[in-house]
Design a protein around this motif. Structure first.
Motif, PDB file in Angstrom:
ATOM      1  N   ILE A   6       0.836  -1.201   0.000  1.00 43.68           N
ATOM      2  CA  ILE A   6       0.000   0.000   0.000  1.00 43.68           C
ATOM      3  C   ILE A   6       0.869   1.249   0.000  1.00 43.68           C
ATOM      4  N   ASN A   7       1.852   1.287   0.887  1.00 40.48           N
ATOM      5  CA  ASN A   7       2.732   2.454   0.972  1.00 40.48           C
ATOM      6  C   ASN A   7       3.522   2.659  -0.312  1.00 40.48           C
ATOM      7  N   LYS A   8       3.909   1.562  -0.936  1.00 43.62           N
ATOM      8  CA  LYS A   8       4.734   1.631  -2.146  1.00 43.62           C
ATOM      9  C   LYS A   8       3.950   2.166  -3.344  1.00 43.62           C
ATOM     10  N   TYR A   9       2.701   1.714  -3.494  1.00 45.40           N
ATOM     11  CA  TYR A   9       1.951   2.028  -4.707  1.00 45.40           C
ATOM     12  C   TYR A   9       0.834   3.059  -4.513  1.00 45.40           C
ATOM     13  N   ASN A  10       0.678   3.568  -3.312  1.00 42.90           N
ATOM     14  CA  ASN A  10      -0.358   4.589  -3.100  1.00 42.90           C
ATOM     15  C   ASN A  10       0.156   5.952  -3.526  1.00 42.90           C
ATOM     16  N   ILE A  11       0.061   6.205  -4.815  1.00 42.97           N
ATOM     17  CA  ILE A  11       0.527   7.469  -5.391  1.00 42.97           C
ATOM     18  C   ILE A  11      -0.621   8.104  -6.167  1.00 42.97           C
ATOM     19  N   ALA A  12      -0.449   9.354  -6.525  1.00 44.40           N
ATOM     20  CA  ALA A  12      -1.475  10.036  -7.310  1.00 44.40           C
ATOM     21  C   ALA A  12      -1.500   9.457  -8.723  1.00 44.40           C
ATOM     22  N   GLY A  13      -2.699   9.137  -9.205  1.00 45.52           N
ATOM     23  CA  GLY A  13      -2.802   8.574 -10.545  1.00 45.52           C
ATOM     24  C   GLY A  13      -4.204   8.672 -11.103  1.00 45.52           C
ATOM     25  N   PRO A  14      -4.337   8.645 -12.426  1.00 43.67           N
ATOM     26  CA  PRO A  14      -5.657   8.775 -13.062  1.00 43.67           C
ATOM     27  C   PRO A  14      -6.558   7.574 -12.802  1.00 43.67           C
ATOM     28  N   ARG A  15      -7.867   7.803 -12.951  1.00 43.65           N
ATOM     29  CA  ARG A  15      -8.846   6.709 -12.896  1.00 43.65           C
ATOM     30  C   ARG A  15      -9.090   6.121 -14.288  1.00 43.65           C
ATOM     31  N   TYR A  16      -8.544   6.754 -15.287  1.00 41.14           N
ATOM     32  CA  TYR A  16      -8.595   6.274 -16.668  1.00 41.14           C
ATOM     33  C   TYR A  16     -10.005   6.025 -17.186  1.00 41.14           C
ATOM     34  N   THR A  17     -10.859   7.027 -17.010  1.00 45.99           N
ATOM     35  CA  THR A  17     -12.119   7.016 -17.737  1.00 45.99           C
ATOM     36  C   THR A  17     -11.891   7.511 -19.165  1.00 45.99           C
ATOM     37  N   SER A  18     -10.681   7.956 -19.447  1.00 44.73           N
ATOM     38  CA  SER A  18     -10.285   8.306 -20.813  1.00 44.73           C
ATOM     39  C   SER A  18      -8.779   8.157 -20.936  1.00 44.73           C
ATOM     40  N   TYR A  19      -8.334   8.038 -22.181  1.00 44.58           N
ATOM     41  CA  TYR A  19      -6.919   8.228 -22.483  1.00 44.58           C
ATOM     42  C   TYR A  19      -6.856   8.958 -23.816  1.00 44.58           C
TER      43      TYR A  19
END
Length: 454
Positions: A6-19
């Motif tokens: 969780i600590n390693k991969y909990n970063i800001a990122g898109p939800r990808y409702t589009s690309y």
């Protein structure tokens, strides 16, 4: 799930409702004429074979919910309804002028805001006005979002008589402390009433939206909400992670401080507990943050490999073209995106000039289309490949290098011409998609643009 992951991969990122994601849209290559051209191309290719989708944004709410990231206008003056409907119907007419045949509507969704802010009579006028110059696909699906506190039997009956068979109700959480913090107080009895009313009227798919990671929310609160949800057994559930983005959404999300929010570890525990409780009564996880009973169309779509994702989230059917009507709505031609202006006054002014009220967008190039397909494959099917479908791209080796550590952590498997997300990796699918997001990789943001992935 381990705290280390969780600590390693909990970063800001898109939800990808589009690309590409909205912050990476290229305004330099976008114009209203380019957008119209992309839509006409898409319409010619797909209208007869699959039809189009419509999303209609109805922005008005009587009170502000502080968890909400939607474009909304707070008012108790219902005189705003009629002018807004007139404007949406005018916008629809401007789109109709682009086509050489009647559109076949396969999917229509009313979102908000609060669609049930509008009277049943005005909703009926809106839908009849839309359908006047269109035909319905044989397997069309109409859906809307209802507020448990103000959705009446008259709302449900009026929309049912117009072809609506799916409704989703925003629940969020049943705990009173949490409800007060997010300014969304609605007793369980209200949700029970409208859920039972919907089934009584004849709706075949009733959904509930639940959120974890809300201010002051504990594991016990989530358990209580899920147990109450199990009493009603809606056909599908959206079990969302609260997206705390006050720097984007303004004062609406500043009704509480960051310290009032659960930690990343607690958030994930809330989700895992909810998932476990839902599985006990037959709910199956669909993509990311969604659950459905086996009888629901969303589950059947996943089983048949037809699950789709767009700005409305996961959908059971796909159309190449989706037109968004109303303020802030986003349209998608597959070859391009276009977003309407966000202010109602400006929206009205542009329509008075007979202009489609778009203010920004993006025209996809060949690379965008390839990456878009990979991300859709991952978000909807948890796997993607690149040989048989001509989906290879020059920077693929670098993307695979970025994924190598995730493979070591057991989140996915990398094969000679494909990758597949593992069960352990499913909660991190957004992180996996980010490895393919070439625009994000080339230009990492200097400030936080997205919510946290976990």
């Amino acid at each position: 799930m381990s705290r280390a992951l969780i600590n390693k991969y909990n970063i800001a990122g898109p939800r990808y409702t589009s690309y590409p994601t909205v912050p990476y849209w290229n305004q330099d290559t976008f114009s209203l004429n380019n957008w119209k051209g992309s839509l006409v191309k898409s319409f010619k290719e797909s209208n007869k074979s699959e039809g189009i989708s419509l999303y209609i944004h109805l922005p008005f709410c009587e009170s502000l919910c502080t968890f909400c990231g939607c474009n909304k206008r707070i008012t108790k003056q219902h005189s705003v309804e009629s002018p807004y409907i007139n404007a949406v119907l005018k916008e629809w007419q401007l789109y109709l002028q682009l086509f050489n045949e009647k559109p076949v509507i396969k999917e229509m969704h009313l979102g908000g805001g609060t669609p049930t802010f509008f009277s049943p009579e005005n909703l009926e006028r809106l839908i009849k006005g839309i359908l006047e110059d269109a035909v319905l696909a044989e397997d069309y699906e109409f859906s809307f979002e209802g507020h448990p506190n103000n959705t009446t039997k008259a709302h449900l009956e009026a929309l049912y008589n117009l072809g609506f068979r799916r409704v989703s109700f925003g629940v969020q959480d049943y705990n009173e402390t949490v409800q007060k913090a997010i300014h969304r107080v609605q007793p369980f009895e209200n949700v029970k009433r409208v859920t039972e009313l919907a089934y009584e009227v004849g709706y075949t798919s009733v959904g509930h939206d639940i959120i974890f990671g809300l201010p002051f929310q504990t594991l016990e609160h989530v358990k209580e909400t899920i147990l109450k949800t199990k009493e009603l057994l809606p056909d599908r559930l959206a079990f969302y992670s609260y997206a705390h983005v006050p720097w984007i959404k303004g004062n609406g999300q500043r009704g509480f401080s960051d310290t009032d929010l659960p930690s990343a570890e607690l958030k994930r525990a809330q989700y895992e507990l909810g998932k476990e409780l839902l599985a006990e009564v037959g709910y199956h996880e669909i993509g990311m943050d969604h659950f459905a009973l086996k009888s629901d169309a969303l589950y059947k779509s996943m089983e048949h490999g037809k699950l789709h994702r767009n700005f409305m989230g996961y959908t059971a059917s796909k159309t190449q073209a989706m037109i968004g009507l109303g303020v802030s709505s986003i349209s998608d031609s597959w070859y391009g995106f276009a977003q309407n202006v966000k202010g109602i006054k400006e929206y009205y002014q542009l329509l008075e000039k007979n202009m489609i009220p778009v203010y920004r967008g993006h025209i996809l190039n060949k690379e965008d289309l390839t990456i878009r397909r990979h991300i859709l494959n991952l978000m909807c099917g948890l796997k993607t490949e690149w040989s048989a479908n001509n989906l290879s791209f020059p920077e693929l080796p670098e993307a695979l290098i970025r994924l190598k550590e995730m493979e070591t952590d057991g989140l996915l498997t990398i094969n000679s011409n494909s990758i597949e997300v593992t069960k352990k990796g499913q909660p991190f699918v957004r992180n996996i998609c980010m490895a393919f997001d070439l625009l994000l990789q080339r230009k990492q943001p200097n400030t936080q643009l997205f919510s946290m992935t976990v």
